[in-house]
Design an enzyme around this catalytic site. Structure first.
Site, PDB file in Angstrom:
ATOM      1  N   LYS A 116       0.806  -1.222   0.000  1.00 41.48           N
ATOM      2  CA  LYS A 116       0.000   0.000   0.000  1.00 41.48           C
ATOM      3  C   LYS A 116       0.837   1.269   0.000  1.00 41.48           C
ATOM      4  O   LYS A 116       0.416   2.280  -0.558  1.00 41.48           O
ATOM      5  CB  LYS A 116      -0.976  -0.026   1.171  1.00 41.48           C
ATOM      6  N   LYS A 158      -2.345   2.277   9.063  1.00 39.04           N
ATOM      7  CA  LYS A 158      -2.554   1.084   8.238  1.00 39.04           C
ATOM      8  C   LYS A 158      -1.233   0.374   8.018  1.00 39.04           C
ATOM      9  O   LYS A 158      -0.184   1.007   7.962  1.00 39.04           O
ATOM     10  CB  LYS A 158      -3.131   1.465   6.871  1.00 39.04           C
ATOM     11  N   GLY A 164      -8.051  -5.440   3.102  1.00 41.49           N
ATOM     12  CA  GLY A 164      -9.365  -5.943   3.482  1.00 41.49           C
ATOM     13  C   GLY A 164      -9.697  -5.646   4.930  1.00 41.49           C
ATOM     14  O   GLY A 164     -10.414  -6.414   5.564  1.00 41.49           O
ATOM     15  N   GLY A 165      -9.148  -4.536   5.457  1.00 43.20           N
ATOM     16  CA  GLY A 165      -9.524  -4.121   6.808  1.00 43.20           C
ATOM     17  C   GLY A 165      -8.630  -4.665   7.898  1.00 43.20           C
ATOM     18  O   GLY A 165      -8.801  -4.330   9.062  1.00 43.20           O
ATOM     19  N   LYS A 201      -5.301  10.552   6.646  1.00 43.93           N
ATOM     20  CA  LYS A 201      -6.550  11.129   7.141  1.00 43.93           C
ATOM     21  C   LYS A 201      -7.622  10.042   7.136  1.00 43.93           C
ATOM     22  O   LYS A 201      -7.726   9.267   6.193  1.00 43.93           O
ATOM     23  CB  LYS A 201      -6.950  12.284   6.220  1.00 43.93           C
ATOM     24  N   HIS A 208     -17.755   2.996  -1.105  1.00 49.64           N
ATOM     25  CA  HIS A 208     -16.643   2.236  -1.672  1.00 49.64           C
ATOM     26  C   HIS A 208     -16.891   2.100  -3.173  1.00 49.64           C
ATOM     27  O   HIS A 208     -17.835   1.435  -3.591  1.00 49.64           O
ATOM     28  CB  HIS A 208     -16.576   0.857  -0.997  1.00 49.64           C
ATOM     29  N   GLU A 288      -6.398   1.101  -2.016  1.00 51.99           N
ATOM     30  CA  GLU A 288      -5.410   0.068  -2.327  1.00 51.99           C
ATOM     31  C   GLU A 288      -5.717  -0.524  -3.693  1.00 51.99           C
ATOM     32  O   GLU A 288      -6.742  -0.207  -4.291  1.00 51.99           O
ATOM     33  CB  GLU A 288      -5.420  -1.030  -1.253  1.00 51.99           C
ATOM     34  N   ARG A 292      -5.689  -9.008  -8.530  1.00 54.02           N
ATOM     35  CA  ARG A 292      -6.280 -10.299  -8.914  1.00 54.02           C
ATOM     36  C   ARG A 292      -7.629 -10.038  -9.584  1.00 54.02           C
ATOM     37  O   ARG A 292      -8.108  -8.909  -9.608  1.00 54.02           O
ATOM     38  CB  ARG A 292      -6.537 -11.116  -7.642  1.00 54.02           C
ATOM     39  N   VAL A 295     -14.148 -11.217  -6.897  1.00 55.53           N
ATOM     40  CA  VAL A 295     -15.435 -11.919  -6.817  1.00 55.53           C
ATOM     41  C   VAL A 295     -16.478 -11.218  -7.688  1.00 55.53           C
ATOM     42  O   VAL A 295     -17.230 -11.852  -8.430  1.00 55.53           O
ATOM     43  CB  VAL A 295     -15.939 -11.967  -5.350  1.00 55.53           C
TER      44      VAL A 295
HETATM   45  C1  MV4 Z   1     -10.114   3.893   5.257  1.00 58.71           C
HETATM   46  C2  MV4 Z   1     -11.332   4.335   5.805  1.00 58.71           C
HETATM   47  C3  MV4 Z   1     -11.456   5.676   6.102  1.00 58.71           C
HETATM   48  N1  MV4 Z   1     -10.431   6.520   5.897  1.00 58.71           N
HETATM   49  N2  MV4 Z   1      -9.120   4.778   5.061  1.00 58.71           N
HETATM   50  C4  MV4 Z   1     -11.157  -0.769   5.200  1.00 58.71           C
HETATM   51  C5  MV4 Z   1     -10.642  -1.837   4.307  1.00 58.71           C
HETATM   52  C6  MV4 Z   1      -9.453  -1.298   3.634  1.00 58.71           C
HETATM   53  N3  MV4 Z   1      -9.514  -1.633   2.247  1.00 58.71           N
HETATM   54  C7  MV4 Z   1      -9.486   0.162   3.856  1.00 58.71           C
HETATM   55  N4  MV4 Z   1     -10.564   0.437   4.743  1.00 58.71           N
HETATM   56  C8  MV4 Z   1     -10.880   1.696   5.114  1.00 58.71           C
HETATM   57  N5  MV4 Z   1      -9.911   2.618   4.925  1.00 58.71           N
HETATM   58  C9  MV4 Z   1      -9.282   6.053   5.383  1.00 58.71           C
HETATM   59  N6  MV4 Z   1      -8.270   6.905   5.174  1.00 58.71           N
HETATM   60  C10 MV4 Z   1     -12.354   3.394   5.999  1.00 58.71           C
HETATM   61  C11 MV4 Z   1     -12.129   2.062   5.658  1.00 58.71           C
HETATM   62  C12 MV4 Z   1     -13.254   1.194   5.849  1.00 58.71           C
HETATM   63  C13 MV4 Z   1     -13.889   0.575   4.761  1.00 58.71           C
HETATM   64  C14 MV4 Z   1     -13.478   0.771   3.459  1.00 58.71           C
HETATM   65  C15 MV4 Z   1     -14.124   0.149   2.394  1.00 58.71           C
HETATM   66  C16 MV4 Z   1     -15.207  -0.675   2.640  1.00 58.71           C
HETATM   67  C17 MV4 Z   1     -15.640  -0.876   3.912  1.00 58.71           C
HETATM   68  C18 MV4 Z   1     -15.004  -0.266   4.995  1.00 58.71           C
HETATM   69  C19 MV4 Z   1     -15.460  -0.467   6.299  1.00 58.71           C
HETATM   70  C20 MV4 Z   1     -14.824   0.124   7.352  1.00 58.71           C
HETATM   71  C21 MV4 Z   1     -13.712   0.947   7.126  1.00 58.71           C
END
Ligand code: MV4
Length: 447
Positions: A116, A158, A164-165, A201, A208, A288, A292, A295
């Site tokens: 990332k 992060k 994937g969280g 931030k 999404h 990110e 691949r 789904v």
């Molecule tokens: C974030 C965010 C808010 N702000 N980054 C969760 C999975 C990973 N791919 C990145 N994620 C998040 N990153 C910033 N700067 C909130 C999430 C996030 C989230 C993102 C996409 C789909 C569902 C989510 C659920 C909780 C948090």
């Protein structure tokens, strides 16, 4: 073109890859664990080879068993599908060392976009918008505090190798940030073998939105427009759709173009997805890159007419992408419902076991991507997804109506599935309006 492809996966995606190969006149070898020995899709493959017992680490994650299977069956390429070994640069590299084509990016391209911190660097250079935050990985706490004071709280820590969280921590003040940087580094090292973390931030409310891209080995890359995957629970997507509802087209066009530029700049070949969060003013920030096939790729196939799995195989074999960006047009609207063997009324408890009754929906604009049927026993070992219902309609309203109709026909029993949840969501006024955020489903399930 390849003569024989080995499929290093199971379930619906194994079925999906077999279908693509057969239409390309490519023979298939499907590997399976003893837990999957009776799976119907194994009969569609030209050869099926057992690689070990049920636990994934002894079968679908066991690199040497999979490579051996490819060697004894004379496969000239391996398709990893999603999950399992699909995003392991080391696996892509071992395939190359063994002179077996990995159907996906080179280990170098995976290294660039799968990390990332690296992906953010490439994104900035390609004009892809990213969240403000640290320049690269954080070395010490003071550096994190300095950046956080500049961008303002809340911030999120992060892991560079997370995804994937996994490996995320939200910090709403300096004390929390100071308390969490070291912990996050230790955790990342233990979980991913890479202790690099960064901060950016944190955005509270967002949608999404992700962009499908594909690159070839001749330096070409195009995008196949966007999907909205905001309807999710615990980082598991529940509904995906394309195009994203109520997004200004001029804005998304720019974002999609920047995503294609990003994969091109990394000399990336194969399918990739560039993930974004979109705020309520429709500003985009890259999260990110998924290196691949995903789904939810079928919703993009339904609106563009491009077979993404076939394309992933063709570009791996060295063919050029047979489309110009201008030729990729959006037609209508597609919605995917992920059908899981779970009881959503009991906190989504898994419901493995024998399917005695199975009646799949059909008709115009209805696609079922599934490996199950009556008499199939859902093994308890793996992901609970038993299939995807994908519908197409002239517009979003028609697609929702069609999904409702198809879900009404759909019968699976006696195991519990998420079909009733989907039927309810297709009737939900907030979903019907279009544009629910990433926290909507969890809130709605509680209330
Ligand atoms: C974030 C965010 C808010 N702000 N980054 C969760 C999975 C990973 N791919 C990145 N994620 C998040 N990153 C910033 N700067 C909130 C999430 C996030 C989230 C993102 C996409 C789909 C569902 C989510 C659920 C909780 C948090």
């Amino acid at each position: 073109m390849f003569k024989r492809v080995l499929i290093a996966n199971r379930g619906e995606i194994a079925q999906r890859i077999i279908r693509a190969c057969r239409e390309l006149d490519i023979e298939t070898v499907c590997v399976y664990s003893t837990a999957d020995k009776d799976a119907p899709y194994l009969r569609d493959a030209d050869e099926a080879i057992c690689i070990g017992p049920g636990p994934s680490k002894d079968s679908y994650l066991n690199i040497s068993r999979i490579i051996s299977a490819a060697e004894v069956t004379n496969a000239d390429a391996i398709h990893p599908g999603y999950g399992f070994l699909s995003e392991r640069a080391e696996f892509s590299e071992i395939c190359r060392d063994c002179k077996i084509e990995f159907i996906g990016p080179s280990p170098e391209a995976m290294g660039k976009l799968g990390d990332k911190v690296e992906a953010k660097r490439y994104a900035k250079a390609a004009g892809v918008p990213v969240f403000p935050g640290s320049e690269g990985a954080i070395e010490e706490i003071e550096e994190a505090v300095e950046v956080a004071n500049e961008i303002g709280y809340p911030v999120i820590i992060k892991a560079a190798a997370g995804g994937g969280g996994r490996g995320m921590r939200i910090c709403r003040n300096e004390a929390t940030l100071r308390a969490n940087v070291g912990k996050a580094q230790q955790e990342a090292l233990a979980a991913f073998g890479n202790g690099a973390v960064f901060i950016e931030k944190f955005l509270e409310h967002a949608r999404h939105v992700e962009v499908q891209t594909i690159g070839d080995k001749h330096g070409n890359a195009i995008h196949l427009w966007e999907r909205d995957c905001s309807m999710q629970r615990r980082h598991q997507k529940v509904i995906e759709e394309a195009p994203g509802p109520n997004i200004e087209r001029k804005k998304i066009e720019k974002i999609c173009e920047s995503a294609a530029k990003l994969v091109k700049s990394a000399q990336y070949s194969g399918a990739a997805t560039v993930e974004f969060l979109m705020d309520d003013k429709q500003n985009f920030y890259m999260l990110e890159v998924n290196t691949r096939v995903q789904v939810e790729h079928p919703v993009t196939e339904m609106i563009t007419g491009v077979d993404i799995v076939k394309m992933s195989i063709m570009v791996a074999a060295g063919e050029k992408i047979p489309y110009k960006q201008k030729e990729i047009k959006v037609h209508g609207h597609a919605i995917e419902c992920r059908i899981c063997a779970e009881d959503h009324t009991k906190d989504f408890r898994p419901s493995a076991g024998l399917i005695e009754n199975y009646r799949a929906p059909g008709g115009l604009g209805v696609r079922m991507d599934s490996h199950v049927c009556a008499g199939y026993r859902v093994p308890p070992n793996y992901d609970s997804m038993i299939g995807k219902l994908i519908v197409w309609g002239e517009d979003r309203e028609a697609a929702i109506k069609r999904a409702s109709r198809a879900l009404h026909e759909f019968e699976v029993g006696p195991i519990k599935t998420t079909i009733p949840l989907h039927a309810e969501l297709m009737n939900n006024t907030d979903f019907k309006k279009g544009g629910v955020d990433i926290h909507y489903l969890e809130r709605w399930l509680k209330g």
